[in-house]
Design an enzyme around this catalytic site. Structure first.
Site, PDB file in Angstrom:
ATOM      1  N   SER A   1       0.833  -1.211   0.000  1.00 33.04           N
ATOM      2  CA  SER A   1       0.000   0.000   0.000  1.00 33.04           C
ATOM      3  C   SER A   1       0.858   1.247   0.000  1.00 33.04           C
ATOM      4  CB  SER A   1      -0.911   0.016   1.235  1.00 33.04           C
ATOM      5  OG  SER A   1      -0.135   0.217   2.404  1.00 33.04           O
ATOM      6  N   LYS A   2       0.224   2.373  -0.276  1.00 34.34           N
ATOM      7  CA  LYS A   2       0.935   3.648  -0.291  1.00 34.34           C
ATOM      8  C   LYS A   2       1.513   3.973   1.079  1.00 34.34           C
ATOM      9  CE  LYS A   2      -1.813   5.569  -4.069  1.00 34.34           C
ATOM     10  NZ  LYS A   2      -2.804   6.578  -4.482  1.00 34.34           N
ATOM     11  N   ARG A   3       0.896   3.424   2.113  1.00 31.69           N
ATOM     12  CA  ARG A   3       1.365   3.703   3.474  1.00 31.69           C
ATOM     13  C   ARG A   3       2.666   2.975   3.788  1.00 31.69           C
ATOM     14  NH1 ARG A   3      -4.088   2.984   4.150  1.00 31.69           N
ATOM     15  NH2 ARG A   3      -3.825   0.833   4.881  1.00 31.69           N
TER      16      ARG A   3
END
Length: 487
Positions: free
Chosen positions: A254-256
């Site tokens: 994920s982008k996180r």
């Protein structure tokens, strides 16, 4: 038949690792067979369009060496290569009408209120409404009257409620689904723009694309694509659905995660060549166990039949190792150019940064590692005198104090502070005392660095620090050891 592949990103922000892998595999498949690699911008979803995203796409492809043969800036006779520009040519509506005439699609005039009353199903965690073919029953006269009145409409694909649809994937083989599971998806939206799925099929066919590479999350959409190809009577391309990329915890990247995009990785000090090499191995493996490949070597070796169906783990530890291998192999001038900003951030003093860069070149994995290796050059850190004790070197606090006191006047008298001269001077002391090198060098290195691990030996460090600072630090070491001894 000449292989033609396309990378068709949506300009919605940074380039995700998964998108870059798709671009890389499309590029390698084409180039391995001497084919063409095309760039097509899919911007039909205007709500998600991000200003500057097309520049990011172009910049990333240029940096990674994935040079396209055709695209918005290189017309190969299949343009326009931007979907919003293709909309203006009327190509999508033309093909939608062809399907309507064949009974494979139909106009839908249902408003939001009616659509809100439809049944919903949860598909892959998302709640979607299932269209009930209401407008398929409209007569030709009713349709024409609605169009003449300017009533808003969409064009829907007409999928039968019975039977099955089968498509072939190169990795997964034949996949068959029940038509009852497929919804009458929208082909042309109310704003006149095609949906992603419809534009994909029309563009891939009219641009003679032979191989389509995408993530396996699109497998569920592929039967709908196949029905469009069948409805038009077109030959479908070779499908290659890539495995999911997960983090170390086997969750979708994920982008996180902090390293999900190409830009993130560059900012974290990874070099482009290592990123490309690493991403190539996220789902593909060569015949041998080799891991380091240049782009040209990847082109030669890449066989898409060796792509795995199992999820690929984004192992940041492995990427760091691989990046370190690239830094070791890099020519020094290039390395220094890239390392200099990090060196200047860590060291404000007027020291020979090139010598320091040479010390760390084979010791770091990414450029931000530089700071922790060289910060002692800027200022001697507070340190524990326990570091003077080293079993292998047979040193302890007492012996280290004696060594420092013995060499201090010798080093004060030394004029030539080059590494070689300092080493020869200290070697004489080693020979006089009949001890091993480490017995002398360990306490000196500890005194001048204040660190357990350093990128170079004592005399190399002293050469960079210079006489005044080196003497100052050795005196500090004597002071600390003396204070501890008197307690």
């Amino acid at each position: 038949m000449k292989i033609r592949t396309r990378y068709a990103p949506s300009p919605t922000g940074k380039m995700h690792v998964g998108n870059l892998r798709t671009a890389l595999y499309e590029f390698l498949i084409a180039k391995h067979e001497g084919g063409d690699f095309m760039l097509r911008i899919e911007d039909t979803d205007q709500e998600r369009f991000v200003e500057g995203a097309i520049d990011i796409i172009n910049r990333t492809l240029e940096k990674t060496g994935l040079t396209h043969d055709e695209g918005p800036d290189k017309d190969g006779g299949y343009g326009p290569y931007v979907q919003s520009e293709r909309v203006k040519t009327g190509i999508y509506m033309k093909y939608a009408k062809e399907l309507i005439d064949k009974g494979e699609a139909y106009y839908c005039f249902c408003d939001k209120e009616r659509l809100a009353t439809l049944k919903t199903e949860v598909v892959e965690g998302k709640e979607i409404s299932i269209y009930d073919k209401h407008c398929l029953g409209l007569s030709k006269e009713e349709v024409e009257a609605n169009l003449a009145a300017g009533k808003p409409f969409v064009v829907r694909q007409n999928i039968p409620n019975e039977g099955t649809t089968t498509f072939k994937d190169e990795l997964y083989g034949d996949i068959t689904v029940e038509n009852a599971e497929l919804d009458d998806m929208i082909l042309i939206k109310s704003d006149g723009y095609p949906t992603y799925n419809f534009a994909n099929v029309v563009d891939d066919h009219t641009m003679n694309i032979t191989h389509v590479v995408r993530g396996n999350e699109y497998i569920s959409s592929s039967p709908k694509y196949q029905r469009l190809y069948d409805a038009f009577g077109w030959e479908s391309p070779v499908y290659i659905h890539l495995p999911l990329i997960t983090d170390e915890n086997h969750k979708k990247l994920s982008k996180r995660s902090g390293h999900s995009s190409f830009e993130d990785l560059l900012e974290q000090g990874f070099v482009t060549e290592a990123i490309v090499n690493f991403i190539a191995l996220l789902g593909w493996s060569p015949e041998d166990n080799r891991e380091i490949f240049s782009l040209d070597e990847l082109i030669k070796e890449f066989d898409y039949h060796r792509i795995s169906k199992s999820p690929a783990v984004f192992d940041i530890v492995k990427l760091r190792w691989m990046n370190g291998e690239y830094l070791k192999a890099m020519d020094f001038d290039t390395f220094y150019e890239m390392a200099e900003p990090y060196l200047k951030q860590a060291i404000k003093k007027d020291l020979d940064l090139k010598k320091i860069a040479n010390m760390v070149k084979t010791r770091i994995e990414v450029f931000p590692d530089i700071a922790e290796h060289v910060d002692f050059f800027e200022e001697l850190p507070e340190y524990d005198i326990a570091m003077y004790t080293h079993k292998k070197m047979k040193t302890d606090a007492a012996s280290s104090l004696q060594v420092l006191k013995d060499v201090l006047p010798v080093l004060e008298a030394q004029e030539d502070y080059s590494n070689d001269a300092l080493y020869q001077t200290l070697l004489k002391y080693v020979e006089e005392k009949g001890v091993k090198n480490g017995y002398v060098m360990w306490p000196i290195r500890t005194a001048v660095s204040g660190k357990q691990m350093t990128p170079a030996g004592a005399t190399e460090i002293m050469e960079v620090l210079g006489k005044e600072e080196s003497i100052k630090r050795i005196r500090k070491g004597i002071e600390l050891l003396d204070s501890a001894a008197s307690v």
